[in-house]
Design an enzyme around this catalytic site. Sequence first.
Site, PDB file in Angstrom:
ATOM      1  N   ASP A   1      44.336  22.677 163.104  1.00 12.53           N
ATOM      2  CA  ASP A   1      44.773  21.353 163.560  1.00 12.53           C
ATOM      3  C   ASP A   1      46.188  21.451 164.114  1.00 12.53           C
ATOM      4  O   ASP A   1      46.913  22.408 163.841  1.00 12.53           O
ATOM      5  CB  ASP A   1      44.712  20.312 162.431  1.00 12.53           C
ATOM      6  CG  ASP A   1      45.687  20.588 161.291  1.00 12.53           C
ATOM      7  OD1 ASP A   1      45.882  21.770 160.937  1.00 12.53           O
ATOM      8  OD2 ASP A   1      46.260  19.623 160.744  1.00 12.53           O
TER       9      ASP A   1
ATOM     10  N   GLU B   1      46.304  20.705 157.816  1.00 10.68           N
ATOM     11  CA  GLU B   1      47.643  21.150 157.387  1.00 10.68           C
ATOM     12  C   GLU B   1      48.712  20.177 157.847  1.00 10.68           C
ATOM     13  O   GLU B   1      49.637  19.853 157.104  1.00 10.68           O
ATOM     14  CB  GLU B   1      47.939  22.556 157.926  1.00 10.68           C
ATOM     15  CG  GLU B   1      49.090  23.262 157.210  1.00 10.68           C
ATOM     16  CD  GLU B   1      50.477  22.892 157.715  1.00 10.68           C
ATOM     17  OE1 GLU B   1      51.452  23.163 157.007  1.00 10.68           O
ATOM     18  OE2 GLU B   1      50.597  22.336 158.828  1.00 10.68           O
TER      19      GLU B   1
HETATM   20  N1  BES Z   1      53.861  26.055 160.293  1.00  9.92           N
HETATM   21  C1  BES Z   1      54.598  24.920 159.869  1.00  9.92           C
HETATM   22  C2  BES Z   1      55.647  25.206 158.825  1.00  9.92           C
HETATM   23  C3  BES Z   1      56.659  26.284 159.159  1.00  9.92           C
HETATM   24  C4  BES Z   1      57.054  26.518 160.467  1.00  9.92           C
HETATM   25  C5  BES Z   1      57.190  27.008 158.148  1.00  9.92           C
HETATM   26  C6  BES Z   1      57.986  27.507 160.748  1.00  9.92           C
HETATM   27  C7  BES Z   1      58.127  27.984 158.418  1.00  9.92           C
HETATM   28  C8  BES Z   1      58.517  28.243 159.731  1.00  9.92           C
HETATM   29  C9  BES Z   1      53.604  23.885 159.330  1.00  9.92           C
HETATM   30  O1  BES Z   1      52.519  23.694 160.199  1.00  9.92           O
HETATM   31  C10 BES Z   1      54.285  22.551 159.236  1.00  9.92           C
HETATM   32  O2  BES Z   1      54.628  22.007 160.239  1.00  9.92           O
HETATM   33  N2  BES Z   1      54.446  22.031 158.017  1.00  9.92           N
HETATM   34  C11 BES Z   1      54.947  20.712 157.830  1.00  9.92           C
HETATM   35  C12 BES Z   1      54.569  20.167 156.492  1.00  9.92           C
HETATM   36  C13 BES Z   1      53.290  19.360 156.457  1.00  9.92           C
HETATM   37  C14 BES Z   1      53.090  18.793 155.084  1.00  9.92           C
HETATM   38  C15 BES Z   1      53.208  18.294 157.490  1.00  9.92           C
HETATM   39  C16 BES Z   1      56.447  20.685 157.890  1.00  9.92           C
HETATM   40  O3  BES Z   1      57.109  21.674 157.513  1.00  9.92           O
HETATM   41  O4  BES Z   1      56.971  19.657 158.324  1.00  9.92           O
HETATM   42 MN    MN Z   2      51.765  25.485 160.822  1.00 16.99          MN
HETATM   43 MN    MN Z   3      53.208  22.342 161.857  1.00 20.89          MN
END
Ligand code: BES
Ligand code: MN
Ligand code: MN
Length: 457
Positions: free
Chosen positions: A88, A153
């Site tokens: 996603d 995610e």
């Molecule tokens: N892949 C990201 C997180 C990420 C990016 C970690 C780059 C380390 C380096 C993930 O898809 C993301 O965006 N996570 C969200 C949290 C989620 C609960 C919506 C975030 O970190 O905002």
């Molecule tokens: Mn991600």
């Molecule tokens: Mn992300």
Amino acid sequence: MGEMKAYLEQHRERHLEDLKALLRIPSVSTDPAHGGDVRAAAGWLKERFAAMGFDVAIHETARHPIVYAEHMGAGPQAPTVLVYGHYDVQPPDPLELWVTGPFEPTVRDGRLHARGATDDKGQMIAHVLAAEAHLALNGKLPLNLKFLVEGEEEIGSPNLAPYVEARREALAADAVVISDTSMFAPGMPAIVYGLRGLAYFEVEVQGPGHDLHSGLFGGAVANPINTLCSLIASLKDEAGRVRVEGFYDDVRALTEQERAAWAALPFDEEKFRDSCGAPKMVGEEGFTTLERSWGRPTLDCNGILGGFVGQGAKTVLPSKAMAKFSCRLVPDQGSEDIGAKIKAHFEAHAPEGVKVEVRELHGGNPVIVNAEGVAVGAARAALAEAFGSDAVLIRSGGSIPVVSDFSAILGIPVVLMGFGLPDDRLHSPNEKIDLDCFFGGIVASARFMELFAATRG
Ligand code: BES
Ligand code: MN
Ligand code: MN
């Protein structure tokens, strides 16, 4: 390895086309209008795995399906790796800022631009293509592989922990590998050993029952926008510290060793500032930029709504105002505990004359993973071979809530080997993945499978 590298070189064009096909599917998980597209992306992956000879199934959840695929042909004496990723993506808006359409993947200057290019379709599929290369070259995999690719995610993985819990035995593996993070810099791969957690809220301040004339009523009733702004202002002090009672209670201090290691990294502060487009880097006093974003908790307002914002002036005293805000958490803060503390803060600070309601939207716990194990060792060696430079150990400010669930529920090591770059603009217009990172990621994954398999003498 030479043969594998040559094979991967030869198939670059097809690998790129494969990724582009997946990127054309607008699998925006948060938007109900894209529900069919999310499902189409899951279906695309299912076909892809089936064509490679994997046993694959679509597992329904309360909302978006999970794609689960496995290839256990290496036998019980070989190790098993569980690869986690997500198909996603975040919404693409604001659309007008994209140079080419978010779902029309386009290569410019050695970079593939599209929503999801780096987060996470490009990184996740690198492992799929690596597995396919092993099967094509040798007719078998060096180890057993399980893929868990989810479609939720970006909305906080609401259905994943129960799924992992229920399928604990089916998901058993010697290590989980996740590529959903960034390298430290171009040509400088990294293993991420720490991620921040997240606690996300929405607050609504309700004043009068309906909008009022600001002349006839102004000064005599509470204004919800003013109140909301005072409440937001009460959350942080001038030194950048969060003023919520008990917020820092469980924060694990950075060790001197860690601070020294981060200070020794070739971090270009000015380049980083430039990539943000901000006039100056600002944050909690007493910490460097890397420390602030990797190792310290934060609180940020993410959006605010209220009153009249149209052309010209309207003398109105609005009846309500709303804001979204979130905290990034570090070990050993817990998202539920912080949620309770934030709510208590709002209750204690809510003035008379308004109703304040705080709703928790989603959360995830911060993690530190063991960077000493065999799986991380194999990943570091594979990254070094693929990118021609040693992998550094870093933390990241982002969040992947399922990582703490994998550690807690499955009790196996998690390896965060990302192929992205800090300037990939994930969640922003013009998201991209460098082709060097994408192709290097496939090499790294293929090599990791061999090296990790070899640890089981
Ligand atoms: N892949 C990201 C997180 C990420 C990016 C970690 C780059 C380390 C380096 C993930 O898809 C993301 O965006 N996570 C969200 C949290 C989620 C609960 C919506 C975030 O970190 O905002
Ligand atoms: Mn991600
Ligand atoms: Mn992300």
